[in-house]
Design an enzyme around this catalytic site. Structure first.
Site, mmCIF file in Angstrom:
data_model
loop_
_atom_site.group_PDB
_atom_site.id
_atom_site.type_symbol
_atom_site.label_atom_id
_atom_site.label_comp_id
_atom_site.label_asym_id
_atom_site.label_seq_id
_atom_site.Cartn_x
_atom_site.Cartn_y
_atom_site.Cartn_z
ATOM 1 N N LYS A 74 -3.919 1.278 -8.453
ATOM 2 C CA LYS A 74 -5.043 0.705 -7.721
ATOM 3 C C LYS A 74 -6.342 0.937 -8.496
ATOM 4 O O LYS A 74 -6.438 1.896 -9.262
ATOM 5 C CB LYS A 74 -5.175 1.394 -6.348
ATOM 6 C CG LYS A 74 -4.143 0.967 -5.333
ATOM 7 C CD LYS A 74 -4.399 1.631 -3.988
ATOM 8 C CE LYS A 74 -3.357 1.224 -2.962
ATOM 9 N NZ LYS A 74 -3.405 -0.198 -2.600
ATOM 10 N N GLU A 81 4.605 -0.663 -1.833
ATOM 11 C CA GLU A 81 5.605 0.398 -1.666
ATOM 12 C C GLU A 81 5.973 0.649 -0.207
ATOM 13 O O GLU A 81 7.054 1.130 0.081
ATOM 14 C CB GLU A 81 5.082 1.703 -2.297
ATOM 15 C CG GLU A 81 4.163 2.575 -1.420
ATOM 16 C CD GLU A 81 2.875 1.877 -0.996
ATOM 17 O OE1 GLU A 81 2.473 0.906 -1.671
ATOM 18 O OE2 GLU A 81 2.276 2.297 0.013
ATOM 19 N N ARG A 141 6.712 -1.337 2.273
ATOM 20 C CA ARG A 141 7.901 -2.090 2.722
ATOM 21 C C ARG A 141 9.170 -1.519 2.124
ATOM 22 O O ARG A 141 10.247 -1.636 2.709
ATOM 23 C CB ARG A 141 7.704 -3.579 2.382
ATOM 24 C CG ARG A 141 7.544 -3.843 0.908
ATOM 25 C CD ARG A 141 6.924 -5.206 0.634
ATOM 26 N NE ARG A 141 5.465 -5.209 0.779
ATOM 27 C CZ ARG A 141 4.684 -6.281 0.628
ATOM 28 N NH1 ARG A 141 5.239 -7.454 0.347
ATOM 29 N NH2 ARG A 141 3.378 -6.197 0.771
HETATM 30 N N1 BES Z 1 -1.431 0.928 1.610
HETATM 31 C C1 BES Z 1 -1.666 -0.339 1.036
HETATM 32 C C2 BES Z 1 -2.341 -1.308 2.027
HETATM 33 C C3 BES Z 1 -3.805 -1.096 2.271
HETATM 34 C C4 BES Z 1 -4.737 -1.454 1.337
HETATM 35 C C5 BES Z 1 -4.229 -0.597 3.472
HETATM 36 C C6 BES Z 1 -6.093 -1.289 1.590
HETATM 37 C C7 BES Z 1 -5.578 -0.443 3.743
HETATM 38 C C8 BES Z 1 -6.508 -0.785 2.798
HETATM 39 C C9 BES Z 1 -0.360 -0.979 0.593
HETATM 40 O O1 BES Z 1 0.583 -0.098 0.133
HETATM 41 C C10 BES Z 1 -0.697 -1.898 -0.523
HETATM 42 O O2 BES Z 1 -1.096 -1.434 -1.545
HETATM 43 N N2 BES Z 1 -0.510 -3.191 -0.301
HETATM 44 C C11 BES Z 1 -0.828 -4.164 -1.260
HETATM 45 C C12 BES Z 1 0.298 -5.174 -1.278
HETATM 46 C C13 BES Z 1 0.243 -6.121 -2.431
HETATM 47 C C14 BES Z 1 0.510 -5.399 -3.726
HETATM 48 C C15 BES Z 1 1.254 -7.210 -2.208
HETATM 49 C C16 BES Z 1 -2.138 -4.828 -0.892
HETATM 50 O O3 BES Z 1 -2.392 -5.056 0.297
HETATM 51 O O4 BES Z 1 -2.938 -5.072 -1.788
HETATM 52 ZN ZN ZN Z 2 0.528 1.784 0.831
HETATM 53 MN MN MN Z 3 0.364 0.294 -1.934
#
Ligand code: BES
Ligand code: ZN
Ligand code: MN
Length: 495
Positions: free
Chosen positions: A278, A350, A352
């Site tokens: 990230k 991750e 899912r």
């Molecule tokens: N934990 C995150 C989702 C999230 C992001 C929650 C920001 C709250 C604030 C999750 O694991 C994630 O990283 N999801 C990605 C999915 C994508 C790679 C398809 C996302 O939402 O960017």
């Molecule tokens: Zn996450």
């Molecule tokens: Mn994630």
């Protein structure tokens, strides 16, 4: 805090603080009128002079009011005699914030003259105690100079009708139990990732289960998960030194033959994104990526306190998602416990991957329904913001029950579709499915992914990415959706 209800004469009631509401018409509110008379017309004068504004969020504190036995009188603005649910919650949350900052031990609250559209006094009582107890939450462990929690210990709800006293007392206790669940979920969420690890969450579950005879706890380690074939989950933990856990809580309040409701909570104690790292901004907030798990633990806290006569299972897959030389790489293919294979195109998707194995495991219980709770997608924050959690379900009745529970608890949800057109976005050239579905409809494709593992039972997915915590100056966990989940369970138990 202790809560009780009585029917008594407010004028002679000894208390550190007496609270009354100002409706639109004083004539409709005999309580307000009697206070006004006893204080020699004080309330009317303050209204006329403009010292007290009759709007939600405003209040006026009067010390040593003459003519009353109370030490303080708090006049609470409420703009109208009849409020909708949301305004009532705004009103009582303001009251809770006010009361918990005053140097008082006891308070007497009268909500006479105040109605809530299509809700009764019992509903009001439950929300009043819940918000007062929630206001006592303080996250202190890492501040060298400790802040003090509220001195408020006993709250008495005063009612005009003796008939409802028992119901009110019961509901006050339910509200407090929900708040205790909320506050536990907030604390677990607020704890940093170096403390709140998968092992920490597992220990929390064990500690809770030891205190209650109807609750048992089992924790699977990585070796046991390997035997079960949970390779999707294990692929997420491949890059970290923290051992992953699968926590299983079983609450037996109903008949042994009764099918359980299963709650599955995402417990990523820190989500760096893994190799699909990230960006740095606000990455600290990914300590909140275990708020689904925290909401399950919070809901179980409420469950054992209210001793509901139902069977509930909690499943918490919990891992840390980190990059390293042993981490899963984009393009890697894993076989899930269900036998379906997954191409991991993005290691940041991750949640899912750990949920799919937990959902397959949930099938073993022949559940009545399964609800998973996860901070799953940033897309959900874009779609619904922080006001509603997303709900996606393969069962209209279950979705409707959650919508109703959301409305009753004020912890609301909004449904999104799970159509097969969206599911097609998960196509992989090399495995049964990819773990991402492209740029559009991210919340829905994430749920479609989970839907491939929940074909054998009624299932709903709650995306709480926007509701589980606040960012900015107000940064902190909210404890949502504990109120929603407990309301769903209460309704299920016929309460
Ligand atoms: N934990 C995150 C989702 C999230 C992001 C929650 C920001 C709250 C604030 C999750 O694991 C994630 O990283 N999801 C990605 C999915 C994508 C790679 C398809 C996302 O939402 O960017
Ligand atoms: Zn996450
Ligand atoms: Mn994630």
């Amino acid at each position: 805090m202790e809560f009780t209800a009585i029917a008594c004469n407010l004028l002679t009631k000894k208390t550190d603080c007496l609270v009354i509401t100002l409706g639109s018409d004083a004539e409709d509110n005999p309580t307000l009128q009697s206070i006004d008379e006893a204080t020699g017309g004080l309330v009317s004068r303050l209204k006329k002079s403009g010292d007290i504004k009759n709007t939600i969020g405003s209040s006026l504190l009067i010390n040593e009011p003459t003519g009353l036995a109370a030490d303080r009188l708090l006049l609470l603005g409420c703009s109208k005699n009849t409020l909708n649910e949301q305004s009532f919650l705004e009103l009582t949350s303001g009251l809770a914030k006010k009361l918990t900052t005053l140097p008082i031990n006891t308070a007497c609250v009268s909500l006479d003259g105040l109605q809530v559209e299509s809700r009764d006094e019992a509903w009001q009582a439950q929300h009043l105690s819940r918000q007062l107890e929630e206001s006592s939450y303080l996250f202190n462990p890492f501040k060298s100079k400790e802040k003090k929690t509220t001195s408020l210990k006993k709250i008495t709800l005063v009612t005009a009708s003796r008939k409802v006293l028992d119901t009110l007392k019961k509901k006050l206790n339910v509200g407090r139990a929900i708040a205790n669940g909320v506050n536990l979920a907030r604390e677990l969420g607020d704890l940093p990732g170096n403390i709140c690890t998968p092992s920490y969450l597992a220990n929390q579950a064990r500690t809770l289960s030891k205190k209650h005879p109807k609750l048992s706890c089992k924790v699977l380690n990585e070796k046991q998960m390997k035997v079960l074939g949970m390779n999707a989950l294990l692929s997420v933990t491949a890059g970290t030194d923290e051992p992953a856990k699968m926590v299983i809580l079983e609450y037996r309040g109903g008949k042994p033959s009764e099918k359980p409701i299963v709650l599955v909570g995402k417990g990523v104690t820190f989500d760096s994104g893994g190799i699909s790292l990230k960006p740095g901004a606000a990455m600290d907030e990914m300590k909140y990526d275990m708020c689904g798990a925290a909401s399950v633990l919070g809901t179980f806290t409420t469950l054992v306190e209210t001793e509901l006569p139902i069977n509930v299972v909690g499943i918490i897959p919990t891992v840390e998602n980190m990059p390293s030389g042993t981490a899963t790489k984009p393009g890697d293919i894993v076989k899930s416990m269900s036998g379906q294979t997954i191409e991991v195109l993005n290691t940041d998707a991750e949640g899912r991957l750990i949920l799919c194995d937990a959902l397959t495991y949930a099938g073993r219980y022949k559940p009545k329904s399964v609800i998973d709770i996860a901070t799953l997608t940033g897309a959900c924050v874009m779609a619904l913001g922080s006001h509603a959690s997303g709900v996606l379900s393969n069962d209209d009745a279950l979705a409707a029950q959650l919508e109703t529970a959301g409305q009753t608890s004020g912890d609301r949800v909004w449904r999104l579709p799970l159509w097969s057109e969206y599911d097609k976005q998960l196509k992989s050239n090399f495995a049964d499915m990819a773990n991402i579905g492209g740029r559009s409809a991210g919340t829905i494709t994430a749920a479609c992914f989970l839907g491939r593992f929940t074909k054998n039972y009624q299932w709903a997915h709650l995306d709480i990415a926007g509701t589980a915590w606040n960012s900015g100056d107000n940064k902190g966990a909210t404890g949502r959706p504990v109120p929603l989940l407990t309301q769903y369970l209460l309704a299920h138990a016929g309460q």
